[in-house]
Design an enzyme around this catalytic site. Structure first.
Site, PDB file in Angstrom:
ATOM      1  N   ASP A  77       0.820  -1.208   0.000  1.00 10.28           N
ATOM      2  CA  ASP A  77       0.000   0.000   0.000  1.00 10.28           C
ATOM      3  C   ASP A  77       0.855   1.258   0.000  1.00 10.28           C
ATOM      4  OD1 ASP A  77       0.699  -0.820   2.677  1.00 10.28           O
ATOM      5  OD2 ASP A  77      -0.695   0.675   3.466  1.00 10.28           O
ATOM      6  N   GLU A 139      -0.039  -1.426   5.613  1.00  9.17           N
ATOM      7  CA  GLU A 139       1.014  -1.041   6.559  1.00  9.17           C
ATOM      8  C   GLU A 139       0.822   0.400   6.995  1.00  9.17           C
ATOM      9  OE1 GLU A 139       4.874   0.770   7.804  1.00  9.17           O
ATOM     10  OE2 GLU A 139       3.610   1.277   6.083  1.00  9.17           O
TER      11      GLU A 139
END
Length: 387
Positions: A77, A139
């Site tokens: 991400d 994350e």
């Protein structure tokens, strides 16, 4: 590191940047793309979706079955680009003046691209020790994917020995960082007309008092600094990120929220802060609120509690990466990563990857080509540890 390896990695990174894997959106297309690349190289690939089915982790293995493998880890991400002033499309990689521009180039698709581009190279050499790839979701919003993956690895009895997390460190070896605990505290009061403040419970005012307590604790934490702390700053920090509430000048607000975080240097500090806040709410704020409205409440939502990476005297990961890079030491950093999650599973772990954290999350994020080349060189030398 060959010119061909660098060209292959740049091409792969261009593909990865084209996936707009902002944390609010799905990462499935990128994960499936990486899975196909790794399967083609001969890896055994597992994809683990979250409860929504829109996010997934990838865990893949080259080489033999068994314990003691080496994990190359990265998160898929990226942070949003909204309201940032980019000079080019953030999801189309641009090469200019020895730099690769695009959202996620350094944080942290550059490392992922380098690791996957070398998968055929690893496959040919991983005869003695497994090499694992761990690519996670979310994350940036609390290390949610890594925590889910940790549960899967534990349940399946998969026990690697070493984890290298490729966050942007300018290829410095990081052996320690603080934890990151994020919370949202919700205040429920009693709405009313602003002309009669004593007949309502002003949720914003109680939220302000809560923030004042956070500020007091923020100062107290400085006195709790461990003598051995190597962090900068050396103590546990608290940050108030947002205070939101109210609808109009003349309405007593019935709802408010405080977004806040702390970055502990030791578990006892986190316990201290949570204990002090619980006591303050239970014995001071809530009795005053409920004296007016029995339904008034304060509820703290845990967004994420990610443990830090604790420097260890015996650290195989550090020894390996020092040998691969030629470094003669390791540092600590204040920002958080997924490394502590892998350490909690029993692995030795370090953070080492291409690019500077100074470029992460900013418009015109970039990865310098020489950093990518250094990363490829490190990973190519890693093959000697596999056969």
């Amino acid at each position: 590191m060959t010119v061909q390896a660098l060209d292959d990695t740049k091409a792969l990174l261009r593909d990865l940047i084209a996936f707009p894997t902002v944390s609010t959106d799905s990462n499935l297309a990128m994960i499936e793309f990486l899975a196909d690349r790794l399967e083609t190289a001969g890896a055994r690939v597992d994809i683990h979706r979250d409860a929504t089915g829109q996010k997934a982790n990838l865990f893949a293995t080259l080489g033999p079955e068994g314990d003691g493998g080496i994990v190359l880890s990265g998160h898929s991400d990226v942070v949003p680009v909204a309201d940032q002033d980019w000079s080019s499309d953030p999801f189309k990689m641009v090469e200019r003046d020895g730099r690769l521009y695009g959202r996620g180039t350094c944080d942290m698709k550059g490392f992922i691209a380098a690791a996957v581009a070398l998968a055929p190279h690893f496959a040919a050499r991983a005869t003695r020790r497994p090499l694992h790839f761990a690519f996670t979701y979310d994350e940036e919003t609390g290390c949610l994917g890594a925590q889910a993956l940790a549960g899967v690895l534990k349940a399946q009895g998969i026990r690697p020995a070493v984890a290298i997390i490729g966050e942007p460190t300018s290829m410095r070896i990081i052996e320690g960082h603080k934890g990151c605990y994020e919370y949202t505290t919700h205040f429920t009061g009693l709405e009313g007309h602003g002309s009669g403040p004593d007949r309502g419970v002003n949720a914003v005012e109680y939220a302000v008092r809560y923030v004042a307590r956070l500020l007091d604790l923020k100062e107290q934490l400085k006195a709790r600094t461990p003598a051995s702390s190597r962090f900068e700053p050396s103590w546990t920090t608290i940050n108030t990120g947002a205070l939101v509430g109210g609808v109009a000048h003349n309405v007593i607000p019935g709802k408010a929220r405080v977004d806040w975080e702390m970055r502990p240097v030791q578990h006892s500090d986190a316990d201290f802060v949570k204990r002090e806040l619980h006591t303050y709410c239970t014995h001071t704020l809530l009795p005053a609120m409920r004296a007016v409205s029995p339904d008034a409440d304060i509820v703290t939502e845990v967004i994420g509690e990610v443990d830090g990476l604790i420097p260890a005297d015996e650290n195989e990961a550090k020894a390996i990466v020092m040998e691969l890079t030629g470094a003669n030491g390791a540092d600590t950093v204040p920002f958080g990563t997924e490394a502590g999650i892998f350490q909690a599973l029993g692995m030795s772990a370090v953070v080492c990857g291409p690019g500077s954290i100074e470029q992460a999350h900013k418009p015109d994020e970039y990865l310098a080509l020489d950093q990518l080349a250094d990363c490829l060189g490190m990973l190519e030398r890693l093959t000697a540890k596999l056969g």
